[in-house]
Write an enzyme that holds these catalytic residues in place. Structure first.
Site, PDB file in Angstrom:
ATOM      1  CE  LYS A 148     102.658  55.926 -27.859  1.00  0.00           C
ATOM      2  NZ  LYS A 148     103.299  55.275 -26.675  1.00  0.00           N
ATOM      3  CG  ASP A 169     104.860  52.847 -28.777  1.00  0.00           C
ATOM      4  OD1 ASP A 169     104.688  52.822 -27.551  1.00  0.00           O
ATOM      5  OD2 ASP A 169     104.146  52.184 -29.563  1.00  0.00           O
TER       6      ASP A 169
HETATM    7  P1  NDP Z   1     109.197  47.066 -30.801  1.00  0.00           P
HETATM    8  O1  NDP Z   1     108.917  47.639 -32.140  1.00  0.00           O
HETATM    9  O2  NDP Z   1     110.583  47.061 -30.289  1.00  0.00           O
HETATM   10  O3  NDP Z   1     108.685  45.564 -30.726  1.00  0.00           O
HETATM   11  C1  NDP Z   1     107.352  45.252 -30.971  1.00  0.00           C
HETATM   12  C2  NDP Z   1     107.186  43.741 -30.885  1.00  0.00           C
HETATM   13  O4  NDP Z   1     105.804  43.424 -30.920  1.00  0.00           O
HETATM   14  C3  NDP Z   1     107.826  43.030 -32.067  1.00  0.00           C
HETATM   15  O5  NDP Z   1     108.207  41.744 -31.685  1.00  0.00           O
HETATM   16  C4  NDP Z   1     106.663  42.989 -33.052  1.00  0.00           C
HETATM   17  O6  NDP Z   1     106.759  41.955 -34.020  1.00  0.00           O
HETATM   18  C5  NDP Z   1     105.506  42.734 -32.129  1.00  0.00           C
HETATM   19  N1  NDP Z   1     104.268  43.257 -32.712  1.00  0.00           N
HETATM   20  C6  NDP Z   1     104.012  44.526 -33.074  1.00  0.00           C
HETATM   21  N2  NDP Z   1     102.800  44.610 -33.617  1.00  0.00           N
HETATM   22  C7  NDP Z   1     102.298  43.381 -33.596  1.00  0.00           C
HETATM   23  C8  NDP Z   1     101.077  42.837 -34.029  1.00  0.00           C
HETATM   24  N3  NDP Z   1     100.122  43.604 -34.578  1.00  0.00           N
HETATM   25  N4  NDP Z   1     100.878  41.520 -33.849  1.00  0.00           N
HETATM   26  C9  NDP Z   1     101.834  40.745 -33.289  1.00  0.00           C
HETATM   27  N5  NDP Z   1     103.024  41.217 -32.874  1.00  0.00           N
HETATM   28  C10 NDP Z   1     103.236  42.508 -33.026  1.00  0.00           C
HETATM   29  O7  NDP Z   1     108.223  47.841 -29.796  1.00  0.00           O
HETATM   30  P2  NDP Z   1     108.319  47.955 -28.214  1.00  0.00           P
HETATM   31  O8  NDP Z   1     108.886  46.730 -27.631  1.00  0.00           O
HETATM   32  O9  NDP Z   1     108.912  49.259 -27.899  1.00  0.00           O
HETATM   33  O10 NDP Z   1     106.772  48.070 -27.824  1.00  0.00           O
HETATM   34  C11 NDP Z   1     105.988  46.940 -27.491  1.00  0.00           C
HETATM   35  C12 NDP Z   1     104.763  47.386 -26.724  1.00  0.00           C
HETATM   36  O11 NDP Z   1     105.169  48.028 -25.519  1.00  0.00           O
HETATM   37  C13 NDP Z   1     103.845  48.376 -27.428  1.00  0.00           C
HETATM   38  O12 NDP Z   1     102.513  48.127 -27.044  1.00  0.00           O
HETATM   39  C14 NDP Z   1     104.293  49.705 -26.864  1.00  0.00           C
HETATM   40  O13 NDP Z   1     103.281  50.681 -26.948  1.00  0.00           O
HETATM   41  C15 NDP Z   1     104.563  49.313 -25.429  1.00  0.00           C
HETATM   42  N6  NDP Z   1     105.447  50.197 -24.684  1.00  0.00           N
HETATM   43  C16 NDP Z   1     106.703  50.504 -25.123  1.00  0.00           C
HETATM   44  C17 NDP Z   1     107.519  51.305 -24.365  1.00  0.00           C
HETATM   45  C18 NDP Z   1     108.934  51.591 -24.765  1.00  0.00           C
HETATM   46  O14 NDP Z   1     109.638  52.229 -23.964  1.00  0.00           O
HETATM   47  N7  NDP Z   1     109.410  51.166 -25.906  1.00  0.00           N
HETATM   48  C19 NDP Z   1     107.062  51.897 -23.103  1.00  0.00           C
HETATM   49  C20 NDP Z   1     105.749  51.452 -22.691  1.00  0.00           C
HETATM   50  C21 NDP Z   1     104.991  50.654 -23.480  1.00  0.00           C
HETATM   51  P3  NDP Z   1     107.263  42.311 -35.509  1.00  0.00           P
HETATM   52  O15 NDP Z   1     108.718  42.604 -35.369  1.00  0.00           O
HETATM   53  O16 NDP Z   1     106.960  41.088 -36.297  1.00  0.00           O
HETATM   54  O17 NDP Z   1     106.457  43.495 -35.948  1.00  0.00           O
HETATM   55  O1  2IT Z   2     104.022  53.894 -24.110  1.00  0.00           O
HETATM   56  C1  2IT Z   2     104.999  54.461 -23.567  1.00  0.00           C
HETATM   57  O2  2IT Z   2     104.969  54.798 -22.385  1.00  0.00           O
HETATM   58  C2  2IT Z   2     106.191  54.698 -24.380  1.00  0.00           C
HETATM   59  N1  2IT Z   2     106.215  54.308 -25.543  1.00  0.00           N
HETATM   60  C3  2IT Z   2     107.355  55.460 -23.811  1.00  0.00           C
HETATM   61  C4  2IT Z   2     107.097  56.939 -23.845  1.00  0.00           C
HETATM   62  C5  2IT Z   2     108.261  57.809 -23.454  1.00  0.00           C
HETATM   63  O3  2IT Z   2     108.100  59.021 -23.586  1.00  0.00           O
HETATM   64  O4  2IT Z   2     109.314  57.316 -23.023  1.00  0.00           O
END
Ligand code: NDP
Ligand code: 2IT
Length: 444
Positions: A125, A165
């Site tokens: 990561k 992420d």
């Molecule tokens: P994005 O940046 O696309 O979206 C994040 C969302 O969460 C936004 O709505 C953001 O709001 C909100 N957010 C972030 N930080 C905070 C906070 N401290 N308090 C409240 N809201 C918050 O990220 P992703 O959708 O990609 O990721 C979301 C989660 O999913 C994370 O935990 C990530 O690790 C996990 N994840 C992502 C994967 C992926 O493929 N993208 C895979 C597996 C897990 P704002 O816009 O206001 O910051």
């Molecule tokens: O938390 C996660 O699994 C991710 N942000 C996706 C990682 C990846 O390599 O696709």
């Protein structure tokens, strides 16, 4: 002292001021106790001590110049945690809260998540405390180029393959890839989540959210139920949240609430995802806008209130520790039956206990959100084979992977005497393969 307790105590002592890392390690190692008891050879080989120590931690300076000519310096991180079963694989997070503790907790989780996919990917990561909010496209590009100018020497398609992420989506991956290609003169699958015109895979954008809904649907199916007619609350409004919402709606659920870091929207008629996508993906604006555009929808400042909305299924898809004990109790009181973690570690240890004691079906992050990285591995396979699979092909593989994860963690929980405890089941099912590989490799 028992082995697990000793390793946890040492970890806390050797890594002070890393609360998120302590939290993730506590959840994992406690879940692994039934396996550890069956394998005394692990302690002799210091397997757990090695498992919780990253193979490599890279910290670097990221200097960049904003549109006004001001110079900024951010911190860059890449934690190459475990390569026992494949090259390091895991996302990059750009958010002002990023620190070593957060990257280490995410990296540790990633090892077991990646193992659960059944695909050959190790755990890593990275990220930066850079805040993309309010930055111009040019500033984002400058930052990404500077970040990659250091990162490129540590990664490679067979070494370490980063992805997105929080704060890192298609735009950022494009800039990062462009700079890697320029420096190395190699057009290879060194990053996943790439655009479809330069080596990306169909379904990667949707994969984490879709996968979350596929595994939750499998848990429902195992209990003779489905998403049809269910009320769902989804936190976040980013990549994971948006596509979880889309798939839940396709399966007949009513999603009534979402949020961003400022506040939440409640739409009793059901969220209009086209409006959310326009606001968040196109305009990069605040979710507050939704209430100005959709009649009957409400906006509330602050995030916590979202968990007081009655629902059958809660899908936290924003960030770590967004559901604490108080929020978990409110969800349970209002009748939640299923919690699927789209975000990484969105529930505190206390919240998990509340859910499990109340008999809520709790699907932990490393299983429930594995669809993203699984599809990243499918993107790597397509890159290596110079292939491009159809949407239907990738989606079918993703669904199959999520269904298998559900049954593997369910079976592991049963086998080790903790039936229905998917926290333990996911940790055990993910760990066994990594442990076997580490034992086979000797003391390295
Ligand atoms: P994005 O940046 O696309 O979206 C994040 C969302 O969460 C936004 O709505 C953001 O709001 C909100 N957010 C972030 N930080 C905070 C906070 N401290 N308090 C409240 N809201 C918050 O990220 P992703 O959708 O990609 O990721 C979301 C989660 O999913 C994370 O935990 C990530 O690790 C996990 N994840 C992502 C994967 C992926 O493929 N993208 C895979 C597996 C897990 P704002 O816009 O206001 O910051
Ligand atoms: O938390 C996660 O699994 C991710 N942000 C996706 C990682 C990846 O390599 O696709």
């Amino acid at each position: 002292m028992q082995y697990v307790e000793r390793v946890l105590a040492e970890l806390k002592e050797k890594n002070p001021n890393e609360p998120e890392f302590h939290q993730a390690a506590t959840e994992i190692l406690n879940g692994l106790k039934p396996v550890i008891e069956k394998h005394p050879e692990y302690e002799k080989a210091a397997l757990l001590e090695r498992f919780v120590e990253p193979e490599r931690v890279i910290l670097f300076r990221v200097p960049w110049v904003d549109d006004k000519g001001n110079v900024h310096v951010n911190k860059g991180y890449r934690v190459q945690f475990n390569s026992a079963i494949g090259p390091y694989k895991g996302g990059l997070r750009f958010h002002p809260s990023v620190n070593l503790s957060i990257i280490k907790f995410l990296g540790l989780e990633q090892i077991l998540k990646n193992s659960l996919t059944g695909l050959p990917i190790g755990g890593g990561k990275g990220g930066s405390n850079f805040d993309p909010k309010g930055k111009s496209d040019n500033e984002i590009m400058k930052f990404c180029q500077s970040f990659m100018t250091e990162l490129y020497r540590h990664i490679g398609q067979d070494t370490d393959v980063p992805a997105g992420d929080i704060g890192v989506g298609g735009r950022e991956i494009g800039f990062l890839f462009g700079q890697y290609k320029r420096i190395r003169d190699e057009h290879v699958g060194v990053l996943t989540g790439r655009g479809l015109t330069y080596g990306g895979s169909l379904v990667r954008t949707e994969a984490t959210g879709y996968g979350l809904v596929y595994i939750t649907a499998e848990a429902l199916k195992a209990r003779g139920d489905s998403f049809e007619g269910k009320t769902v609350v989804i936190s976040g409004s980013g990549n994971v949240a948006i596509y979880a919402c889309q798939k839940a709606q396709q399966l007949g659920a009513k999603v009534v609430a979402m949020y961003d870091s400022n506040g939440y929207i409640y739409d009793p008629k059901g969220i209009r995802l086209d409006v959310v996508k326009q606001i968040k993906e196109v305009e990069r604006a605040r979710i507050k806008e939704y209430a100005n555009r959709v009649k009957g929808a409400e906006y509330h400042e602050g995030c916590k209130g979202i968990w007081t909305i009655p629902c059958d299924i809660a899908l936290p898809c924003a960030t770590q520790n967004e559901i604490d004990e108080v929020s978990a109790k409110a969800l349970v009181k209002n009748g939640v039956k299923y919690v699927g973690e789209g975000a990484n570690m969105p529930s505190t240890l206390e919240a998990i206990e509340v859910f499990q004691k109340a008999g809520v079906v709790f699907l932990p992050a490393k299983a429930a959100n594995a669809g993203g990285v699984a599809t990243s591995a499918l993107e790597m396979a397509q890159s290596s084979g110079r292939l491009f699979w159809t949407f239907e092909e990738v989606d079918a593989k993703l669904k199959n992977i999520m269904v298998n994860i559900y049954h593997n963690m369910d079976a592991a929980a049963k086998e080790y005497g903790v039936e229905g405890d998917y926290v333990a089941g996911a940790n055990i099912a993910g760990f066994i393969k990594v442990a076997n590989a580490m034992m086979a490799h000797g003391i390295v």
